[in-house]
Design an enzyme around this catalytic site. Sequence first.
Site, PDB file in Angstrom:
ATOM      1  N   ASP A   1      -3.976   2.274  -5.043  1.00  0.00           N
ATOM      2  CA  ASP A   1      -2.646   2.247  -4.419  1.00  0.00           C
ATOM      3  C   ASP A   1      -2.375   1.010  -3.577  1.00  0.00           C
ATOM      4  OD1 ASP A   1      -3.935   2.781  -1.964  1.00  0.00           O
ATOM      5  OD2 ASP A   1      -2.255   4.017  -1.298  1.00  0.00           O
ATOM      6  N   GLU A   2      -3.180  -0.044  -3.733  1.00  0.00           N
ATOM      7  CA  GLU A   2      -2.871  -1.238  -2.948  1.00  0.00           C
ATOM      8  C   GLU A   2      -3.118  -2.518  -3.725  1.00  0.00           C
ATOM      9  OE1 GLU A   2      -5.575  -2.306   0.321  1.00  0.00           O
ATOM     10  OE2 GLU A   2      -6.702  -0.509  -0.187  1.00  0.00           O
TER      11      GLU A   2
ATOM     12  N   ASP B   1       0.866  -1.188   0.000  1.00  0.00           N
ATOM     13  CA  ASP B   1       0.000   0.000   0.000  1.00  0.00           C
ATOM     14  C   ASP B   1       0.900   1.234   0.000  1.00  0.00           C
ATOM     15  OD1 ASP B   1      -3.114   0.805   1.455  1.00  0.00           O
ATOM     16  OD2 ASP B   1      -1.530   2.274   1.103  1.00  0.00           O
TER      17      ASP B   1
HETATM   18  N1  DCP Z   1      -8.527   8.517  -0.784  1.00  0.00           N
HETATM   19  C1  DCP Z   1      -9.577   9.436  -0.894  1.00  0.00           C
HETATM   20  N2  DCP Z   1     -10.462   9.609   0.140  1.00  0.00           N
HETATM   21  C2  DCP Z   1     -10.295   8.917   1.293  1.00  0.00           C
HETATM   22  C3  DCP Z   1      -9.258   7.966   1.425  1.00  0.00           C
HETATM   23  C4  DCP Z   1      -8.383   7.812   0.350  1.00  0.00           C
HETATM   24  O1  DCP Z   1      -9.695  10.083  -1.927  1.00  0.00           O
HETATM   25  N3  DCP Z   1     -11.141   9.103   2.311  1.00  0.00           N
HETATM   26  C5  DCP Z   1      -7.551   8.389  -1.891  1.00  0.00           C
HETATM   27  C6  DCP Z   1      -6.355   9.270  -1.617  1.00  0.00           C
HETATM   28  C7  DCP Z   1      -5.288   8.346  -1.163  1.00  0.00           C
HETATM   29  C8  DCP Z   1      -5.622   7.067  -1.918  1.00  0.00           C
HETATM   30  O2  DCP Z   1      -7.049   7.069  -2.025  1.00  0.00           O
HETATM   31  O3  DCP Z   1      -3.999   8.850  -1.473  1.00  0.00           O
HETATM   32  C9  DCP Z   1      -5.149   5.834  -1.211  1.00  0.00           C
HETATM   33  O4  DCP Z   1      -5.829   5.661   0.020  1.00  0.00           O
HETATM   34  P1  DCP Z   1      -5.107   5.177   1.333  1.00  0.00           P
HETATM   35  O5  DCP Z   1      -6.151   4.854   2.311  1.00  0.00           O
HETATM   36  O6  DCP Z   1      -4.091   4.128   1.014  1.00  0.00           O
HETATM   37  O7  DCP Z   1      -4.383   6.501   1.884  1.00  0.00           O
HETATM   38  P2  DCP Z   1      -2.983   7.101   1.511  1.00  0.00           P
HETATM   39  O8  DCP Z   1      -2.260   6.270   0.515  1.00  0.00           O
HETATM   40  O9  DCP Z   1      -3.175   8.507   1.114  1.00  0.00           O
HETATM   41  O10 DCP Z   1      -2.232   7.111   2.897  1.00  0.00           O
HETATM   42  P3  DCP Z   1      -1.570   5.884   3.670  1.00  0.00           P
HETATM   43  O11 DCP Z   1      -0.123   6.235   3.778  1.00  0.00           O
HETATM   44  O12 DCP Z   1      -2.249   5.871   4.996  1.00  0.00           O
HETATM   45  O13 DCP Z   1      -1.806   4.646   2.877  1.00  0.00           O
HETATM   46 MG    MG Z   2      -2.044   4.193   0.756  1.00  0.00          MG
END
Ligand code: DCP
Ligand code: MG
Length: 414
Positions: free
Chosen positions: A132-133, A19
Amino acid sequence: MGARLPGIGTRERIVAHADMDCFYASCERLREPALEDEPLVVGMGYEPGTTNGAVATASYEARAFGVESAQAISEALERLPRKREAAIDPDLDIERSGFYRPVDIPFYESVSEDVREILHTNAAVVREVSIDEAYLDLTERTTWDEVEAFARGIKERILEAVGVVASVGVAPNMSTAKIASDAEKPDGLVVVRPDEVRDFLAPVPVEDLHGVGPVTARTLRERGIETAGDLASAERYTLISEFGERGADLYDRARGEDDREVRPKGRPKSLSRESAFTEVTADYEEVQERVLTLAEAVAERATRKDALYRTIGIKLVTPPFDVNTRARSLPGPVDDPALVDRVVRDLLEEFEGERVRKVGVRVSNLEFGSAPQSSLDGWAGANGETGDSTVLSPAGDTTESAEPSGQASLSEFE
Ligand code: DCP
Ligand code: MG
């Protein structure tokens, strides 16, 4: 303490979950390297200079100021003002300010593709879960003795070739691997060996288990069940009588028992996106703007996946938790973003003035590849109404989400 007896004919799989860290923010930093190490907020429905929209993600530097996903941009700005404004306002501290950027999903999708390519060269089976995962089955590629170095290699290749940081968890099954990838973010690498699974899971809060949304978590906590360890030592039949089949899943996952195979994703039946408002809104313009942004993203995704659709639909969640869906079927399959925009606008009209909690857009009845696109000249747009309206129970926290992270403000429905 093996949760299962050594399998007859089954061998412990080596499953990894990767992720990306603060993915959208990492993507923005690729094309704007000056944002590296800075507090950075990426907003959905955000336009530069305004307070509109919601936080899609925040860099870890911005999270330190209390900015988090799904927060209103206006609230994020209170915690972390824009650098530009902090520079001219004597009441603000420039050290406590950051950068804001609007989402650009097509760009993030292209970065995601580059990451996927690396994952596919390193694992026999890859299951993409979201932008992203992904899960990887590494059983054929490595051993428990070598998997840590192997996983580190994957992280390094992603960083070198794409420039984003992945957190990786390795475990004998998917649900534990997912928790492991989250355990030491950012830049995490956690390997949970088969005999460590129960001890690793024991302290994990119930919220972090797949399929547990806020509603379920509250119910569990009311029963004194706060961690996976508590769940694992609860009575299986009590959980089943309370939560049905899902209770059984929860119990098994909390004990580190999950025999799902990592399978490549088949072709989807539909493509959709949804987004929740931080607060219920009756502002029709705001609702329309959010829905049209989602419509654009869905149409773009369909184009990218080479998918034609015959049905275009919207979903609105109105208080308390009523799920309203409306859809329109077309005479033939199309890939036509302008049409998606028009149909979605039309379908939305009946909800003008309604209070709305969450919105979604979906295209379905998909055909892939070389299917000939219909010419819809003369299609009036008023026929073929197949609107249906369903009301789900308040425990709707997992109902519409087939994959983990069902609580995301921008997640996929179905
Ligand atoms: N996303 C979004 N709204 C949310 C959660 C996520 O638009 N409520 C989008 C933005 C993130 C992407 O999906 O960049 C991936 O979600 P993740 O939950 O993996 O969050 P991140 O990658 O941003 O952070 P982390 O480092 O916690 O994985
Ligand atoms: Mg992420």
